[in-house]
Design a protein around this motif. Sequence first.
Motif, PDB file in Angstrom:
ATOM      1  N   GLY A   1     -26.483  28.547  83.986  1.00 35.36           N
ATOM      2  CA  GLY A   1     -25.544  28.139  85.028  1.00 35.36           C
ATOM      3  C   GLY A   1     -25.660  28.994  86.271  1.00 35.36           C
ATOM      4  O   GLY A   1     -25.611  28.486  87.399  1.00 35.36           O
ATOM      5  N   MET A   2     -25.834  30.311  86.093  1.00 37.92           N
ATOM      6  CA  MET A   2     -25.998  31.202  87.241  1.00 37.92           C
ATOM      7  C   MET A   2     -27.293  30.899  87.988  1.00 37.92           C
ATOM      8  O   MET A   2     -27.331  30.929  89.220  1.00 37.92           O
ATOM      9  CB  MET A   2     -25.980  32.664  86.788  1.00 37.92           C
ATOM     10  N   ALA A   3     -28.357  30.632  87.247  1.00 34.45           N
ATOM     11  CA  ALA A   3     -29.635  30.300  87.887  1.00 34.45           C
ATOM     12  C   ALA A   3     -29.503  29.041  88.727  1.00 34.45           C
ATOM     13  O   ALA A   3     -30.001  28.973  89.866  1.00 34.45           O
ATOM     14  CB  ALA A   3     -30.726  30.131  86.827  1.00 34.45           C
TER      15      ALA A   3
ATOM     16  N   ALA B   1     -40.577  27.206  81.413  1.00 34.21           N
ATOM     17  CA  ALA B   1     -41.834  27.868  81.739  1.00 34.21           C
ATOM     18  C   ALA B   1     -42.991  26.878  81.808  1.00 34.21           C
ATOM     19  O   ALA B   1     -43.972  27.111  82.527  1.00 34.21           O
ATOM     20  CB  ALA B   1     -42.132  28.953  80.704  1.00 34.21           C
ATOM     21  N   GLU B   2     -42.855  25.779  81.085  1.00 35.49           N
ATOM     22  CA  GLU B   2     -43.908  24.753  81.093  1.00 35.49           C
ATOM     23  C   GLU B   2     -43.755  23.772  82.241  1.00 35.49           C
ATOM     24  O   GLU B   2     -44.536  22.819  82.344  1.00 35.49           O
ATOM     25  CB  GLU B   2     -43.901  24.022  79.752  1.00 35.49           C
ATOM     26  N   GLY B   3     -42.736  23.983  83.094  1.00 37.18           N
ATOM     27  CA  GLY B   3     -42.595  23.165  84.291  1.00 37.18           C
ATOM     28  C   GLY B   3     -41.456  22.185  84.305  1.00 37.18           C
ATOM     29  O   GLY B   3     -41.247  21.478  85.302  1.00 37.18           O
ATOM     30  N   SER B   4     -40.686  22.117  83.220  1.00 35.86           N
ATOM     31  CA  SER B   4     -39.531  21.217  83.221  1.00 35.86           C
ATOM     32  C   SER B   4     -38.467  21.745  84.174  1.00 35.86           C
ATOM     33  O   SER B   4     -38.288  22.956  84.300  1.00 35.86           O
ATOM     34  CB  SER B   4     -38.936  21.103  81.810  1.00 35.86           C
ATOM     35  N   PRO B   5     -37.742  20.848  84.850  1.00 37.19           N
ATOM     36  CA  PRO B   5     -36.693  21.309  85.769  1.00 37.19           C
ATOM     37  C   PRO B   5     -35.466  21.794  85.013  1.00 37.19           C
ATOM     38  O   PRO B   5     -35.167  21.335  83.909  1.00 37.19           O
ATOM     39  CB  PRO B   5     -36.370  20.057  86.585  1.00 37.19           C
ATOM     40  N   LEU B   6     -34.771  22.744  85.615  1.00 33.97           N
ATOM     41  CA  LEU B   6     -33.459  23.162  85.127  1.00 33.97           C
ATOM     42  C   LEU B   6     -32.424  22.205  85.701  1.00 33.97           C
ATOM     43  O   LEU B   6     -32.420  21.917  86.903  1.00 33.97           O
ATOM     44  CB  LEU B   6     -33.157  24.593  85.582  1.00 33.97           C
ATOM     45  N   THR B   7     -31.559  21.694  84.835  1.00 37.01           N
ATOM     46  CA  THR B   7     -30.537  20.743  85.268  1.00 37.01           C
ATOM     47  C   THR B   7     -29.151  21.274  84.921  1.00 37.01           C
ATOM     48  O   THR B   7     -28.913  21.710  83.794  1.00 37.01           O
ATOM     49  CB  THR B   7     -30.737  19.369  84.597  1.00 37.01           C
ATOM     50  N   ALA B   8     -28.272  21.254  85.902  1.00 37.59           N
ATOM     51  CA  ALA B   8     -26.871  21.618  85.680  1.00 37.59           C
ATOM     52  C   ALA B   8     -26.003  20.440  86.084  1.00 37.59           C
ATOM     53  O   ALA B   8     -26.265  19.779  87.102  1.00 37.59           O
ATOM     54  CB  ALA B   8     -26.492  22.853  86.490  1.00 37.59           C
ATOM     55  N   THR B   9     -24.989  20.157  85.289  1.00 39.64           N
ATOM     56  CA  THR B   9     -24.057  19.073  85.588  1.00 39.64           C
ATOM     57  C   THR B   9     -22.640  19.608  85.498  1.00 39.64           C
ATOM     58  O   THR B   9     -22.387  20.678  84.935  1.00 39.64           O
ATOM     59  CB  THR B   9     -24.229  17.913  84.597  1.00 39.64           C
ATOM     60  N   GLY B  10     -21.701  18.857  86.050  1.00 36.07           N
ATOM     61  CA  GLY B  10     -20.297  19.251  86.000  1.00 36.07           C
ATOM     62  C   GLY B  10     -19.893  20.006  87.245  1.00 36.07           C
ATOM     63  O   GLY B  10     -20.096  19.523  88.369  1.00 36.07           O
ATOM     64  N   ALA B  11     -19.350  21.204  87.070  1.00 31.84           N
ATOM     65  CA  ALA B  11     -18.854  21.988  88.201  1.00 31.84           C
ATOM     66  C   ALA B  11     -19.981  22.503  89.091  1.00 31.84           C
ATOM     67  O   ALA B  11     -19.735  22.889  90.238  1.00 31.84           O
ATOM     68  CB  ALA B  11     -18.014  23.157  87.699  1.00 31.84           C
ATOM     69  N   VAL B  12     -21.211  22.545  88.585  1.00 34.33           N
ATOM     70  CA  VAL B  12     -22.398  22.862  89.384  1.00 34.33           C
ATOM     71  C   VAL B  12     -23.392  21.732  89.182  1.00 34.33           C
ATOM     72  O   VAL B  12     -23.772  21.436  88.052  1.00 34.33           O
ATOM     73  CB  VAL B  12     -23.039  24.202  88.977  1.00 34.33           C
ATOM     74  N   GLU B  13     -23.803  21.091  90.255  1.00 32.59           N
ATOM     75  CA  GLU B  13     -24.771  19.999  90.186  1.00 32.59           C
ATOM     76  C   GLU B  13     -26.095  20.479  90.762  1.00 32.59           C
ATOM     77  O   GLU B  13     -26.178  20.844  91.935  1.00 32.59           O
ATOM     78  CB  GLU B  13     -24.272  18.777  90.965  1.00 32.59           C
TER      79      GLU B  13
ATOM     80  N   THR C   1     -18.111  28.875  83.150  1.00 28.10           N
ATOM     81  CA  THR C   1     -18.129  28.567  81.723  1.00 28.10           C
ATOM     82  C   THR C   1     -18.948  27.301  81.526  1.00 28.10           C
ATOM     83  O   THR C   1     -19.034  26.464  82.433  1.00 28.10           O
ATOM     84  CB  THR C   1     -16.711  28.344  81.162  1.00 28.10           C
ATOM     85  N   GLY C   2     -19.543  27.148  80.375  1.00 22.72           N
ATOM     86  CA  GLY C   2     -20.347  25.958  80.136  1.00 22.72           C
ATOM     87  C   GLY C   2     -21.019  26.009  78.782  1.00 22.72           C
ATOM     88  O   GLY C   2     -20.885  26.981  78.025  1.00 22.72           O
ATOM     89  N   ARG C   3     -21.750  24.951  78.491  1.00 24.54           N
ATOM     90  CA  ARG C   3     -22.486  24.868  77.238  1.00 24.54           C
ATOM     91  C   ARG C   3     -23.915  24.433  77.510  1.00 24.54           C
ATOM     92  O   ARG C   3     -24.154  23.469  78.257  1.00 24.54           O
ATOM     93  CB  ARG C   3     -21.831  23.874  76.267  1.00 24.54           C
ATOM     94  N   GLN C   4     -24.850  25.143  76.901  1.00 23.31           N
ATOM     95  CA  GLN C   4     -26.247  24.761  76.984  1.00 23.31           C
ATOM     96  C   GLN C   4     -26.454  23.502  76.146  1.00 23.31           C
ATOM     97  O   GLN C   4     -25.852  23.345  75.085  1.00 23.31           O
ATOM     98  CB  GLN C   4     -27.130  25.903  76.463  1.00 23.31           C
ATOM     99  N   GLN C   5     -27.290  22.612  76.642  1.00 23.78           N
ATOM    100  CA  GLN C   5     -27.505  21.344  75.961  1.00 23.78           C
ATOM    101  C   GLN C   5     -28.729  21.418  75.038  1.00 23.78           C
ATOM    102  O   GLN C   5     -29.622  22.247  75.228  1.00 23.78           O
ATOM    103  CB  GLN C   5     -27.671  20.228  76.990  1.00 23.78           C
ATOM    104  N   PRO C   6     -28.779  20.538  74.026  1.00 23.65           N
ATOM    105  CA  PRO C   6     -29.851  20.620  73.030  1.00 23.65           C
ATOM    106  C   PRO C   6     -31.264  20.442  73.584  1.00 23.65           C
ATOM    107  O   PRO C   6     -32.228  20.851  72.937  1.00 23.65           O
ATOM    108  CB  PRO C   6     -29.503  19.477  72.060  1.00 23.65           C
ATOM    109  N   ASP C   7     -31.403  19.848  74.785  1.00 25.03           N
ATOM    110  CA  ASP C   7     -32.748  19.612  75.315  1.00 25.03           C
ATOM    111  C   ASP C   7     -33.452  20.893  75.760  1.00 25.03           C
ATOM    112  O   ASP C   7     -34.654  20.887  76.036  1.00 25.03           O
ATOM    113  CB  ASP C   7     -32.706  18.616  76.471  1.00 25.03           C
ATOM    114  N   GLY C   8     -32.715  21.992  75.843  1.00 27.23           N
ATOM    115  CA  GLY C   8     -33.327  23.263  76.185  1.00 27.23           C
ATOM    116  C   GLY C   8     -33.568  23.489  77.667  1.00 27.23           C
ATOM    117  O   GLY C   8     -34.091  24.537  78.061  1.00 27.23           O
TER     118      GLY C   8
END
Length: 360
Positions: A14-16, A40-52, A134-141
């Motif tokens: 979330g901070m990233a 590290a393999e190039g997938s994007p970081l995705t945040a949803t909710g209070a940070v988009e 506050t938040g929860r990491q999702q299963p997709d990693g």
Amino acid sequence: MRIGILGAGAIAFGMAAFLAKAGHQPVLWSPSGTRTRELAEGSPLTATGAVEFSGKVAVAGDCAAAVAGADAVVVALPANGHRRVFDAALPHLRSGQPVIISSHSSFGALYLAKRLAARNIRLPISVWGTTLLTGRQQPDGTSVAVNTVRQKIDIATLPKSAAAEGKALCTELFGDRFVAREGLLAIALSNLNPQNHLGIALLNLTRMEKGETWGQGEHVTPAVGRLIEALDLERLAIAESFGLSVRTVQEHFSLSFHVPMGTVSQMNQQMHREGRGGFGPTSADSRYIYEDVPFGLVPTSLLGRIAGRPAVLHEAGTALFSAAMAHDLVADNDLLPELALDKLSPTALTTLCEEWPAKA
């Protein structure tokens, strides 16, 4: 700015996302190496909710790469991993390079400062009383659901003479949300998660053990709320004995979760009605027990003994959870034994929490 983030859980992700969205350059490092594999393999970081946010962020292969060239280094992982990360970063931190601990637990800043002093390294260490979000990491990693971004965060900096510098840096990175407190000791008494999680987890332990899906805010019933409020009075009494002003638990919930002031139960019920009450742990193998007891309740109990204001409920919570888990949770704290704070007077402890240690 380039910001090394030591950690790769929900708070670190979330901070990233928050920093990248603001135009900074976060660099994530996973101590285990597993949680950032897809990034590290190039997938994007995705945040949803209070940070988009959705986009690629840098990933460091080791701690040295995360720290090298960073304008600031943020420690963002559970407290039971702090010593491991401190020890990994120690050889690479340079004098003057700011470190931010989010959130601070169990006098970790004193441990880090003591070890750095042995290397003749001096730098400002800013400590927060809670996390940015506050938040929860999702299963997709690769994604995190951010529940809330806190309006106010208590902050102090070691040494105290660098307080203005530390607050200015954090404001530049994370916005105008930081409230200066009277030194590291005030922050040690400002992290409310351990006491709150004690009440929540102890009185909902069978839900955790059975793996139920349960709303956390919903199950802060009046009885749970009263226990949390009683725990808070112990913490406030200890702070008062040191001449410190800290936020009450009611102020914490109102400012962190944007609900009107009321009893702890009333505010949590309001959060639940608004869909922001979150979910409780689905296992007894939870940070609410294995992080918050040794690194939260135990240090508060220690301060109570030093101040002559015994934290009876905190002590009881530690004993009850240790019995329920058949595990010595006090022994899990790997920071306090290195500091020998129990031998200090209140005045000596206050001084230690304000001044940079002499070279060991």
